[in-house]
Design a protein around this motif. Structure first.
Motif, PDB file in Angstrom:
ATOM      1  N   LYS A 285       0.853  -1.187   0.000  1.00 11.93           N
ATOM      2  CA  LYS A 285       0.000   0.000   0.000  1.00 11.93           C
ATOM      3  C   LYS A 285       0.892   1.241   0.000  1.00 11.93           C
ATOM      4  N   GLU A 286       0.321   2.358  -0.413  1.00 12.80           N
ATOM      5  CA  GLU A 286       1.123   3.572  -0.550  1.00 12.80           C
ATOM      6  C   GLU A 286       0.522   4.714   0.281  1.00 12.80           C
ATOM      7  N   ILE A 287       1.389   5.418   0.996  1.00 11.28           N
ATOM      8  CA  ILE A 287       0.969   6.611   1.749  1.00 11.28           C
ATOM      9  C   ILE A 287       1.706   7.804   1.156  1.00 11.28           C
ATOM     10  N   THR A 288       0.954   8.815   0.730  1.00 12.80           N
ATOM     11  CA  THR A 288       1.576  10.015   0.160  1.00 12.80           C
ATOM     12  C   THR A 288       1.201  11.237   0.983  1.00 12.80           C
ATOM     13  N   LEU A 289       2.141  12.183   1.035  1.00 10.94           N
ATOM     14  CA  LEU A 289       1.930  13.438   1.762  1.00 10.94           C
ATOM     15  C   LEU A 289       1.893  14.585   0.761  1.00 10.94           C
ATOM     16  N   HIS A 318      -8.350  -0.858   6.428  1.00 12.25           N
ATOM     17  CA  HIS A 318      -9.540  -1.028   5.595  1.00 12.25           C
ATOM     18  C   HIS A 318      -9.263  -0.739   4.128  1.00 12.25           C
ATOM     19  N   THR A 319      -7.996  -0.823   3.745  1.00  6.72           N
ATOM     20  CA  THR A 319      -7.613  -0.640   2.341  1.00  6.72           C
ATOM     21  C   THR A 319      -6.989  -1.934   1.815  1.00  6.72           C
ATOM     22  N   GLN A 320      -7.374  -2.321   0.625  1.00  5.31           N
ATOM     23  CA  GLN A 320      -6.873  -3.555   0.024  1.00  5.31           C
ATOM     24  C   GLN A 320      -5.440  -3.365  -0.481  1.00  5.31           C
ATOM     25  N   PRO A 321      -4.689  -4.465  -0.629  1.00  9.67           N
ATOM     26  CA  PRO A 321      -3.336  -4.370  -1.216  1.00  9.67           C
ATOM     27  C   PRO A 321      -3.370  -3.595  -2.534  1.00  9.67           C
ATOM     28  N   GLY A 322      -2.381  -2.732  -2.706  1.00  7.50           N
ATOM     29  CA  GLY A 322      -2.360  -1.864  -3.872  1.00  7.50           C
ATOM     30  C   GLY A 322      -3.093  -0.552  -3.648  1.00  7.50           C
ATOM     31  N   ASP A 342      -8.554   7.672   1.700  1.00  9.12           N
ATOM     32  CA  ASP A 342      -8.131   6.351   1.229  1.00  9.12           C
ATOM     33  C   ASP A 342      -9.083   5.885   0.125  1.00  9.12           C
ATOM     34  N   ASP A 343      -8.630   4.896  -0.637  1.00 13.78           N
ATOM     35  CA  ASP A 343      -9.474   4.325  -1.694  1.00 13.78           C
ATOM     36  C   ASP A 343      -9.887   2.907  -1.327  1.00 13.78           C
ATOM     37  N   GLY A 344     -10.172   2.721  -0.010  1.00 10.66           N
ATOM     38  CA  GLY A 344     -10.549   1.405   0.481  1.00 10.66           C
ATOM     39  C   GLY A 344     -12.003   1.056   0.200  1.00 10.66           C
ATOM     40  N   ASN A 396     -16.961   1.027  -1.567  1.00 10.25           N
ATOM     41  CA  ASN A 396     -16.112   0.550  -2.653  1.00 10.25           C
ATOM     42  C   ASN A 396     -15.416   1.682  -3.419  1.00 10.25           C
ATOM     43  N   VAL A 397     -15.447   2.885  -2.852  1.00 12.13           N
ATOM     44  CA  VAL A 397     -14.752   4.022  -3.457  1.00 12.13           C
ATOM     45  C   VAL A 397     -13.685   4.566  -2.508  1.00 12.13           C
TER      46      VAL A 397
END
Length: 411
Positions: A285-289, A318-322, A342-344, A396-397
């Motif tokens: 997963k990716e975290i951006t600032l 609560h976020t899926q891999p990727g 997040d896009d979880g 789902n968004v």
């Protein structure tokens, strides 16, 4: 008026004594006025008699209307004294003087009766009104003592008594506030005890069971290792529950003083990123600032890092891999805003109003390890800084948490 109090009785008695003394003084005054009237009448009679004796030729009206001279008075005085009419003559032998005295005394007594009657009426009206006000105040105080914390004395008017009633009402309000505070403290402690006992009961039961299994399988190294690992996980879970609850309890009780200072938001977010960077990489997963480097926030860095960290942790869980978690911050003259997106899989609509409640678990959640304290703790920390936190989500968004800190740039 009901039963008179001691002070009221003493007041009425004092006025009655004053009234009786006034009547005696009125009687004495009427006697003095009568004596003065008798003296003036004698002078008049002396003058008339002396004038007539000095002018024996005829009866003249001047004897009654002219101002008598000294010779007329002296001659009249000698003539009337010879028949026993003088200053020494008793008032009882002079009907005119006696009548004047009696009438004067009557008028003075009537005047005093009227004045003291009015004083009594006004006083009785005043005492009746005050007695009613005191009775009402007493009943309200008894209601308050019997448990009605909203009972207050009517004190819309002005005066010494009503000033006192206002002070009593103010004292009742303070006592009610203290009582309510004690009640809330008691309920707060009960809730904390209930929460702790509820959350610790399950891991304690599991630990007991694991211990029994380990004791009965001492010779099986694989089984012992497996259940020892599970025991460590339950102990860790208990630690998390206890530490988080203690933080919440300290925040709720108001015993934590936030050590606020101007903190660079970019550095603060970088610190949060470093805490979860390894976890995010392991889960792909990716975290951006995203935000300006010169934005600052007046806050307690440790507590604010805890709040934002809990939200980021919730997003990772609560976020899926990727998946991708974004942390952005902006600042305007009105507020400083931090947005975590997040896009979880998102949050169900029925859960949006409950996610900040302690120990809340959605019926749609598949997370078996969460304890439901991270977001409530984040909310408490943000509010302790005078900020607000809100959430929007679409299934789902993804989900967006928005933290607003108003006017902190001017502090």
């Amino acid at each position: 008026m009901g039963k008179l109090g001691k002070e009221t009785k003493n007041l009425l008695l004092a006025i009655t004594v004053i009234c009786l003394i006034s009547f005696l003084l009125a009687a004495g005054l009427s006697f003095l006025l009568a004596k003065d009237f008798q003296h003036e009448m004698l002078l008049h009679d002396y003058g008339v008699s002396g004038y007539q004796l000095n002018h024996e030729d005829k009866l003249q009206i001047s004897a009654f209307t002219a101002h008598p001279n000294e010779s007329d008075i002296e001659r009249g005085k000698e003539a009337l004294a010879s028949i026993g009419y003088s200053e020494a003559t008793s008032m009882q032998l002079l009907p005119t003087v006696r009548e004047y005295r009696n009438q004067t005394m009557l008028y003075l007594l009537l005047l005093l009766l009227f004045l003291f009657g009015m004083v009594y009426l006004v006083l009785l009206f005043y005492l009746r009104r005050q007695h009613r006000a005191i009775d009402d105040a007493g009943s309200k105080i008894r209601e308050f003592l019997d448990g009605n914390s909203m009972s207050r004395i009517e004190c819309s008017q002005t005066g010494d008594w009503y000033s006192l009633f206002h002070d009593v009402n103010e004292m009742a309000t303070i006592l009610s506030a203290h009582a309510e505070s004690q009640k809330q403290t008691k309920e707060f402690l009960q809730d904390i005890i209930s929460d702790v006992s509820h959350q610790i009961k399950t891991p304690l039961s599991a630990l007991k069971m694991y211990h029994e299994i380990i004791s009965s399988h001492k010779g099986e190294a694989e089984t012992v290792a497996n259940f020892s690992e599970k025991s460590q996980r339950e102990i860790k879970r208990m630690e998390n529950v206890i530490y988080t609850l203690l933080k919440l309890a300290r925040l709720d009780a108001g015993i934590i003083q936030m050590e606020k200072a101007e903190e660079n938001v970019s550095a603060l977010m970088q610190d949060v990123l470093e805490r979860f960077e390894t976890w995010a990489e392991q889960d792909h997963k990716e975290i951006t600032l995203s935000g300006k480097d010169d934005i600052s926030l007046n806050c307690d860095a440790l507590w604010m890092s805890e709040a934002i960290g809990n939200i980021v942790k919730n997003a990772l869980e609560h976020t899926q891999p990727g998946g991708h978690i974004s942390v952005q911050w902006t600042q305007s003259p009105l507020l400083t805003q931090i947005v975590i997106t997040d896009d979880g899989k998102g949050i169900h609509q029925e859960d949006l109003y409950n996610i900040f409640k302690r120990f809340y678990r959605s019926r749609f959640s598949s997370d078996v390890h969460g304890i439901g304290l991270g977001l409530p703790l984040a909310k408490s920390i943000v509010e302790a800084h005078g900020g607000t936190i809100s959430v929007t989500s679409t299934l789902n968004v993804g989900t967006t948490f928005t933290l607003n800190f108003f006017s902190l740039t001017n502090e």
